[in-house]
Enzyme design. Structure first.
Site, mmCIF file in Angstrom:
data_model
loop_
_atom_site.group_PDB
_atom_site.id
_atom_site.type_symbol
_atom_site.label_atom_id
_atom_site.label_comp_id
_atom_site.label_asym_id
_atom_site.label_seq_id
_atom_site.Cartn_x
_atom_site.Cartn_y
_atom_site.Cartn_z
ATOM 1 N N ASP A 189 0.795 -1.250 0.000
ATOM 2 C CA ASP A 189 0.000 0.000 0.000
ATOM 3 C C ASP A 189 0.821 1.292 0.000
ATOM 4 O O ASP A 189 0.492 2.233 0.745
ATOM 5 C CB ASP A 189 -0.932 0.010 1.224
ATOM 6 C CG ASP A 189 -1.981 -1.098 1.200
ATOM 7 O OD1 ASP A 189 -1.982 -1.893 0.248
ATOM 8 O OD2 ASP A 189 -2.786 -1.172 2.153
ATOM 9 N N ASP A 241 -4.569 -0.795 -1.778
ATOM 10 C CA ASP A 241 -5.848 -0.618 -1.094
ATOM 11 C C ASP A 241 -6.803 0.013 -2.119
ATOM 12 O O ASP A 241 -6.442 1.008 -2.762
ATOM 13 C CB ASP A 241 -5.605 0.329 0.103
ATOM 14 C CG ASP A 241 -6.498 0.064 1.297
ATOM 15 O OD1 ASP A 241 -6.777 -1.113 1.596
ATOM 16 O OD2 ASP A 241 -6.929 1.044 1.945
ATOM 17 N N HIS A 243 -10.758 0.812 -2.553
ATOM 18 C CA HIS A 243 -12.121 0.824 -2.025
ATOM 19 C C HIS A 243 -13.117 1.472 -2.982
ATOM 20 O O HIS A 243 -12.810 2.514 -3.584
ATOM 21 C CB HIS A 243 -12.160 1.610 -0.712
ATOM 22 C CG HIS A 243 -11.274 1.070 0.372
ATOM 23 N ND1 HIS A 243 -11.311 -0.244 0.784
ATOM 24 C CD2 HIS A 243 -10.331 1.673 1.149
ATOM 25 C CE1 HIS A 243 -10.421 -0.415 1.762
ATOM 26 N NE2 HIS A 243 -9.818 0.727 1.991
ATOM 27 N N HIS A 267 -17.423 2.876 0.948
ATOM 28 C CA HIS A 267 -16.960 1.630 1.571
ATOM 29 C C HIS A 267 -17.303 1.612 3.070
ATOM 30 O O HIS A 267 -17.284 2.656 3.739
ATOM 31 C CB HIS A 267 -15.444 1.482 1.392
ATOM 32 C CG HIS A 267 -14.920 0.149 1.784
ATOM 33 N ND1 HIS A 267 -14.278 -0.082 2.982
ATOM 34 C CD2 HIS A 267 -14.959 -1.034 1.147
ATOM 35 C CE1 HIS A 267 -13.940 -1.361 3.047
ATOM 36 N NE2 HIS A 267 -14.342 -1.963 1.946
ATOM 37 N N HIS A 275 -10.610 7.015 1.804
ATOM 38 C CA HIS A 275 -9.245 6.920 1.264
ATOM 39 C C HIS A 275 -9.190 5.850 0.192
ATOM 40 O O HIS A 275 -10.028 4.943 0.162
ATOM 41 C CB HIS A 275 -8.255 6.588 2.396
ATOM 42 C CG HIS A 275 -8.479 5.219 2.974
ATOM 43 N ND1 HIS A 275 -9.442 4.948 3.924
ATOM 44 C CD2 HIS A 275 -7.883 4.032 2.699
ATOM 45 C CE1 HIS A 275 -9.421 3.668 4.227
ATOM 46 N NE2 HIS A 275 -8.490 3.081 3.489
ATOM 47 N N LYS A 314 -7.116 -4.958 -2.796
ATOM 48 C CA LYS A 314 -7.853 -5.462 -1.639
ATOM 49 C C LYS A 314 -8.761 -4.382 -1.083
ATOM 50 O O LYS A 314 -8.519 -3.187 -1.313
ATOM 51 C CB LYS A 314 -6.869 -5.966 -0.571
ATOM 52 C CG LYS A 314 -5.900 -4.888 -0.117
ATOM 53 C CD LYS A 314 -4.889 -5.435 0.848
ATOM 54 C CE LYS A 314 -3.990 -4.363 1.377
ATOM 55 N NZ LYS A 314 -4.681 -3.252 2.064
ATOM 56 N N CYS A 356 -1.860 -2.685 7.693
ATOM 57 C CA CYS A 356 -1.785 -3.635 6.584
ATOM 58 C C CYS A 356 -0.492 -4.447 6.572
ATOM 59 O O CYS A 356 -0.509 -5.623 6.215
ATOM 60 C CB CYS A 356 -2.037 -2.921 5.268
ATOM 61 S SG CYS A 356 -3.764 -2.370 5.155
HETATM 62 C C1 VGL Z 1 -4.548 0.726 5.765
HETATM 63 C C2 VGL Z 1 -6.110 1.619 7.179
HETATM 64 C C3 VGL Z 1 -7.073 1.509 6.188
HETATM 65 C C4 VGL Z 1 -3.117 0.320 5.550
HETATM 66 C C5 VGL Z 1 -5.494 0.601 4.773
HETATM 67 O O1 VGL Z 1 -2.672 0.232 4.376
HETATM 68 O O2 VGL Z 1 -2.428 0.075 6.553
HETATM 69 N N1 VGL Z 1 -4.861 1.230 6.957
HETATM 70 N N2 VGL Z 1 -6.763 0.999 5.003
HETATM 71 ZN ZN ZN Z 2 -8.239 1.031 3.447
#
Ligand code: VGL
Ligand code: ZN
Length: 214
Positions: free
Chosen positions: A21, A59, A61, A65, A94, A119, A164
């Site tokens: 990510d 990431d 979404h 979401h 986000h 994801k 993550c």
């Molecule tokens: C993440 C919070 C929400 C991450 C992703 O990549 O750690 N954290 N979505």
């Molecule tokens: Zn996320």
């Protein structure tokens, strides 16, 4: 506290660099900015040159979401709520599919990546881990990919250490992969003790922690 080890090691054809990510929304100026998040980019680019196998996660979404606080009237970002699959932290909107915030950091070297795992693309469930959605059961397909390709040892870097990266590392161990977290290539959100909990959880799971690859 930094891991002390600078691991001097020979990397082989069964080793993978898994980059979690490294997207604009997790970097300074982004919707869910991780402090100093963009500092991982040159470190990861240098590491990636040494690996024969590089995989990225993204990431990804849909608008609205269920992990977004804006989808829950009365809730605020960073609250925790109960979902059918368990407790879920709520986040600012986000990494919305197709937006600049969801794009990889522009300086991240992505050309050598052989696979991008997206994801969190189902509205009703979040997915921190590169391997399983947040019900801890629904697979992303990454474990099958790695096994079929004979990849056995996973080096983890990216954002965020305590979400993550942490969930991915623990799942990797649970699935039987040798797992090494390279701390110089990670930065954390650190929400209400989440980073301490992540270090403890990773140590329990047998995730090796090194500062850098020497
Ligand atoms: C993440 C919070 C929400 C991450 C992703 O990549 O750690 N954290 N979505
Ligand atoms: Zn996320």
């Amino acid at each position: 506290m930094m891991g002390k080890t600078n691991m001097q090691m020979r990397l082989g054809d069964d080793d993978l660099l898994l980059i979690i990510d490294v997207q604009n929304d997790f970097c300074p100026g982004g919707a869910l900015a991780v402090a100093d998040g963009d500092a991982v980019v040159p470190v990861i680019n240098r590491l990636a040159e040494r690996f024969n196998h590089v995989v990225l996660t993204q990431d990804w979404h849909p608008p609205g979401h269920s992990s977004f606080a804006t989808s829950h009237p009365g809730a605020a970002a960073f609250d925790t709520i109960s979902m059918p699959y368990g407790q879920q932290t709520l986040w600012p909107d986000h990494c919305i599919q197709g937006t600049p915030g969801a794009a990889f950091h522009p300086q991240l070297a992505t050309d050598r990546a052989e696979l991008v795992i997206r994801k969190g693309f189902r509205a009703a469930i979040d997915s921190y881990s590169a391997f399983h959605e947040n019900d801890r059961r629904t697979p992303t397909g990454l474990a099958g990919y790695l096994r079929e390709r004979g990849l056995r040892r996973i080096f983890l870097v990216g954002l965020a250490t305590d979400y993550c990266v942490y969930y991915s590392a623990v799942d990797a161990r649970r699935l039987g992969f040798d797992t090494v977290l390279v701390e110089a290539g990670c930065r954390a959100i650190d929400l209400a003790g989440s980073l301490d909990a992540a270090w403890a959880g990773m140590a329990d799971a047998g995730v090796q922690r090194v500062n850098d690859l020497g």
